[in-house]
Design a protein around this motif. Sequence first.
Motif, PDB file in Angstrom:
ATOM      1  N   ASP A   1     -19.651 -85.886 -58.206  1.00 27.35           N
ATOM      2  CA  ASP A   1     -20.658 -86.835 -58.693  1.00 27.35           C
ATOM      3  C   ASP A   1     -22.039 -86.207 -58.531  1.00 27.35           C
TER       4      ASP A   1
ATOM      5  N   VAL B   1     -15.886 -90.285 -45.263  1.00 28.81           N
ATOM      6  CA  VAL B   1     -16.254 -90.430 -46.677  1.00 28.81           C
ATOM      7  C   VAL B   1     -17.182 -91.629 -46.871  1.00 28.81           C
TER       8      VAL B   1
ATOM      9  N   LEU C   1     -11.564 -87.767 -56.678  1.00 24.92           N
ATOM     10  CA  LEU C   1     -11.608 -86.846 -55.538  1.00 24.92           C
ATOM     11  C   LEU C   1     -10.616 -87.318 -54.491  1.00 24.92           C
TER      12      LEU C   1
ATOM     13  N   LEU D   1     -17.623 -94.011 -57.444  1.00 26.15           N
ATOM     14  CA  LEU D   1     -16.705 -92.887 -57.541  1.00 26.15           C
ATOM     15  C   LEU D   1     -15.417 -93.217 -56.802  1.00 26.15           C
TER      16      LEU D   1
ATOM     17  N   VAL E   1     -12.451 -92.470 -54.655  1.00 25.87           N
ATOM     18  CA  VAL E   1     -12.077 -91.401 -53.729  1.00 25.87           C
ATOM     19  C   VAL E   1     -10.887 -91.856 -52.894  1.00 25.87           C
TER      20      VAL E   1
ATOM     21  N   GLY F   1     -20.647 -91.186 -48.412  1.00 25.48           N
ATOM     22  CA  GLY F   1     -20.685 -91.700 -49.774  1.00 25.48           C
ATOM     23  C   GLY F   1     -21.491 -92.970 -49.934  1.00 25.48           C
TER      24      GLY F   1
ATOM     25  N   LEU G   1     -18.258 -84.439 -52.569  1.00 18.61           N
ATOM     26  CA  LEU G   1     -18.779 -85.604 -53.277  1.00 18.61           C
ATOM     27  C   LEU G   1     -19.849 -85.188 -54.288  1.00 18.61           C
ATOM     28  N   SER G   2     -20.691 -84.254 -53.911  1.00 22.97           N
ATOM     29  CA  SER G   2     -21.748 -83.795 -54.814  1.00 22.97           C
ATOM     30  C   SER G   2     -21.180 -83.087 -56.025  1.00 22.97           C
TER      31      SER G   2
ATOM     32  N   ILE H   1     -17.256 -82.723 -46.907  1.00 24.68           N
ATOM     33  CA  ILE H   1     -17.145 -83.959 -47.693  1.00 24.68           C
ATOM     34  C   ILE H   1     -18.416 -84.171 -48.521  1.00 24.68           C
ATOM     35  N   ARG H   2     -19.567 -83.922 -47.937  1.00 23.73           N
ATOM     36  CA  ARG H   2     -20.833 -84.010 -48.685  1.00 23.73           C
ATOM     37  C   ARG H   2     -20.799 -83.115 -49.918  1.00 23.73           C
TER      38      ARG H   2
ATOM     39  N   TYR I   1     -25.951 -88.285 -51.225  1.00 19.77           N
ATOM     40  CA  TYR I   1     -24.968 -87.707 -50.303  1.00 19.77           C
ATOM     41  C   TYR I   1     -25.645 -86.801 -49.279  1.00 19.77           C
TER      42      TYR I   1
ATOM     43  N   VAL J   1     -19.446 -94.794 -53.495  1.00 15.77           N
ATOM     44  CA  VAL J   1     -18.019 -94.473 -53.504  1.00 15.77           C
ATOM     45  C   VAL J   1     -17.175 -95.710 -53.252  1.00 15.77           C
TER      46      VAL J   1
END
Length: 312
Positions: free
Chosen positions: A162, A43, A81, A30, A32, A47, A158-159, A154-155, A169, A51
Motif C-alpha cells: 500500500d 500489524v 498481504l 488493506l 492483511v 497498520g 505494508l508500504s 512489517i512496516r 506506516y 489495515v
Amino acid sequence: MPNRRALVAGLAFGLAAAAAPLSTFAQEKLPVVASFSVLGDFVRQVGGDRVNVTTLVGPDGDAHVYSPTPADAKAMSAAKLVVVNGLHFEGWLPRLVKSSGTKATLAEATKGITPLEADDDHDDRGKGHAHAHGHDDPHAWQSIANAKTYVANIRDALSMADPAGKATYDANATTYLAALDGLEGEVKALVARIPAERRKAITTHDAFGYFVKAYGIEFVAPQGVSTEAEASARDVARIIRQVKAQKIPAVFLENVTNPRLVEQIARESGAKVGGRLYSDALSAESGPAGTYIRMMKHNISEIEKALTAGPA
C-alpha cells in the motif's frame, strides 16, 4: 423560490456521489492476514486504521498444532498481504497457501534475524515438536530487539502493498519502536533487581531461548517429566529433588494444574511457584497479555516476583 439551475446541479452531484465507489470517500482498508496473535498485534500497531487484519491462530491458540479452516482459506484468498513468522514456525502454512490460491505477497517477519539453534532436549509439546522446526528456534519475538526487526519488516511490507500509506506506516512504526525501547528498559530494570545467583527457573516451555540470551535468566527443563499430561506424584517428587539439587528458586509448570501438587512443590522444595507465562500466543484482549507489550510486561513481572521471593 430556489434557483432552478442550483437544484439541477445539486441533484446531479447527489446522483454522482451515489454512483461513486466507496473508496472515493473513505480509504478502503488493506486486507492483511497474520499467521498468529503476536504478529496480528504488530500489524495492527503499524497498520493502524489503514489495515483490516485477520489473525489465523488467535489468542491462547497453539500455532504448532493448528489446523486451518475453510474460513482461513477464504481470508487468505482475499488478502493482499500475508505476514508470517517463518523459521518453520507455521508448518501448516504451505498447504493453506496452495489450497487458498492466494495471490497475496508473503512477508516473513523474521527476515534478517539470526536464529538460535532449537533446543531438542527441551521440548514442551512432546516428541517431535522441537524437530518440527528443524534446527532453528522460531520464537524470536521473545527478544524485544528482535521484535523491533519484526516491526521494521512489517512496516516495509505494508508500504510495498500500500504505497499510498507509507507515511502512515512509517509514523506508526516509529511511535511503536519507541514504545518497544521503553519496554526493553523496563524488562532490563526488573532483571537487574533479581540477584544473579537466583536468575534461573524450571519451566516446561521451550519458547524462551531468545529471552534467555537477551536477558540472562536461565530456564531449566524438568528432568524426566512428561509434558504431555498432568504431572504425577512421581513427577513432582522428581521436580522437588531437582530444585533442591540445583538450588532453583522458582518453578513455572503449565502442566501442573492440581493445586495440591503445586503446593507440595513449594512446601517441600522451598521454590516459589510462578504464575502463567505467555510464550507462543497472546491472551484474550481482556486478559493480562492482550498485546505484545502487555505480554512481555506480564512475563517479566511474574518472573521477577518469583525469583526475588524468599522460600515458600
